[in-house]
Write a protein that holds these residues in place. Structure first.
Motif, short mmCIF file in Angstrom:
data_model
loop_
_atom_site.label_atom_id
_atom_site.label_comp_id
_atom_site.label_asym_id
_atom_site.label_seq_id
_atom_site.Cartn_x
_atom_site.Cartn_y
_atom_site.Cartn_z
N LYS A 73 -0.70 2.54 -11.83
CA LYS A 73 -0.54 1.39 -12.83
C LYS A 73 -1.59 1.37 -13.72
O LYS A 73 -1.21 0.61 -14.72
CB LYS A 73 -0.23 0.11 -11.72
CG LYS A 73 0.90 0.19 -10.79
CD LYS A 73 2.08 0.22 -11.60
CE LYS A 73 3.37 0.16 -10.60
NZ LYS A 73 4.67 0.14 -11.37
N PRO A 121 -1.83 6.67 -1.39
CA PRO A 121 -1.74 5.23 -1.74
C PRO A 121 -2.70 4.15 -0.95
O PRO A 121 -2.85 3.17 -1.17
CB PRO A 121 -0.17 4.78 -1.21
CG PRO A 121 0.27 6.10 -1.47
CD PRO A 121 -0.58 7.16 -1.04
N LYS A 171 -1.88 -0.68 -7.44
CA LYS A 171 -0.94 0.31 -6.95
C LYS A 171 -1.20 1.85 -7.74
O LYS A 171 -1.59 1.67 -9.14
CB LYS A 171 0.48 0.06 -6.99
CG LYS A 171 0.97 -1.20 -5.93
CD LYS A 171 2.30 -1.52 -5.77
CE LYS A 171 2.57 -2.64 -5.15
NZ LYS A 171 4.00 -3.05 -5.01
N PHE A 199 -7.36 1.58 -4.41
CA PHE A 199 -6.44 0.67 -4.45
C PHE A 199 -6.72 -0.55 -3.46
O PHE A 199 -6.21 -1.61 -3.85
CB PHE A 199 -5.07 1.40 -4.19
CG PHE A 199 -4.94 2.43 -4.82
CD1 PHE A 199 -4.77 2.50 -6.11
CD2 PHE A 199 -4.30 3.69 -4.07
CE1 PHE A 199 -4.68 3.52 -7.09
CE2 PHE A 199 -4.22 4.97 -5.15
CZ PHE A 199 -4.23 4.72 -6.57
#
Length: 368
Positions: free
Chosen positions: A347, A333, A344, A338
């Motif tokens: 997505k 993450p 995110k 990102f």
């Protein structure tokens, strides 16, 4: 009459002997040069100078064949219809006259890193970011890349869009070893001392750290759905890529700067002619920093590969290869992608260019 018979018999014996020798030569080269052997057989009853000239051409062909590096011979035998990309051919026939090029792994440490407008290298390993999808970039470095198209969206490849990027020349010119030679050298974190001794590298040196890091990255587990392999020879790269794609009917493509001079940061405009490569499974191989050519190869699905034409503000042209990851749900993450795109994991597809020393492998037909 007796003398004439003897002379005739001698000529006949000489002709038969010559034909026998030509037949043996024809059989010898027939395994690799079948068409030449057949032609020799046809011409054996004709003008001898023509036959000797043909044999000379065959000898030259054999000499040229023997002069080719073993990795290139393997490519030609397994992938006779696949053009070899520049990223590979440069490692078979390095430009020994270019003093800027070196196989020294210390000199290669900066390869693939962006350079800012002042020409100062940044301490962010782009190649590592591209293939290590677990890579966690320190937040402090985000600002260095807010105006650089390290990662972008599919819509950003439309004709007329502009991006800032740099396609540096390959500084890591470590060449391929034949498979047999590469297999004779340890490539394991359990045998680092043997590797250091083999390359006369001190365990506390920068070179030793680079070797250790490359091997550890190769041994680290891949993410879910990723098949990874570190190819220590061109032969093993070919085998892995064709095995993953389940065909030898493949393309191997790399980014190419078509004109010299694109070393610093450039503003590029995407030109018409965007091409999506066939297949929904792609193998990407990334050049590693090592004393000889080693490529980190991985197959990830789903993924899309594109070839697009870029033109710099100063006229420099680039045939760029772009990879779009269609599923990023397993990525870290905190991955730089990102942070730059403000999205995110999972997505939206995320794309990036391939540096000039990376190779993308795709099949020439779509998977069923």
């Amino acid at each position: 009459i007796s003398t004439g018979n003897i002379s005739s018999n001698q000529r006949l014996g000489s002709t038969n002997s010559l034909q026998l020798r030509l037949s043996l030569i024809s059989c010898f080269i027939s395994t690799r040069y079948t068409s030449v052997a057949k032609l020799i057989s046809v011409l054996m009853g004709f003008h001898l100078p023509l036959v000797f000239a043909l044999l000379s051409l065959a000898a030259v062909a054999l000499a040229n064949h023997a002069a080719q590096p073993a990795p290139q011979l393997y490519w030609n035998s397994v992938l006779p219809n696949t053009q070899m990309p520049r990223a590979i051919s440069e490692l078979l026939h390095p430009d020994s006259t270019n003093e800027e090029k070196s196989t020294n792994i210390t000199n290669a440490a900066g390869n693939g890193k962006p350079i800012d407008h002042k020409g100062k290298p940044e301490n962010i390993p782009l190649a590592l970011i591209f293939y290590n999808l677990r890579y966690d970039l320190p937040t402090d470095n985000q600002l260095h890349y807010k105006n650089v198209a390290i990662f972008f969206l599919e819509k950003d490849m439309r004709p007329g869009t502009t991006t800032n990027f740099q396609f540096p020349r390959n500084s890591n010119t470590a060449t391929f070893l034949p498979r047999e030679s590469a297999q004779s050298i340890p490539f394991s974190s359990n045998k680092l001392s043997e590797i250091f001794n083999h390359f006369s590298v001190k365990p506390t040196s920068v070179e030793a750290k680079t070797i250790k890091q490359t091997i550890e990255e190769c041994e680290a587990p891949g993410i879910k759905g990723e098949e990874k392999y570190c190819a220590t020879s061109l032969e093993s790269m070919v085998d892995f890529s064709t095995s993953e794609l389940r065909t030898r009917n493949v393309q191997a493509i790399s980014t190419e700067v078509l004109e010299k001079g694109a070393v610093s940061m450039h503003k590029y405009t995407t030109m018409p002619g965007l091409k999506k490569l066939a297949g929904d499974k792609v193998v990407v191989c990334h050049k590693q920093n090592y004393p000889y050519a080693v490529f980190y190869c991985h197959a990830i699905k789903p993924i899309a590969a594109y070839v697009l034409s870029l033109k710099g503000h100063d006229g420099v042209k680039v045939k760029a290869v772009a990879i779009c990851h269609l599923d990023t749900s397993e990525w870290n993450p905190k991955h730089l992608a990102f942070q730059i795109l403000k999205v995110k994991p999972g997505k939206i597809p995320i794309c990036h260019f391939l540096p000039t020393d990376h190779i993308v492998w795709v099949s020439n037909h779509k998977s069923a």
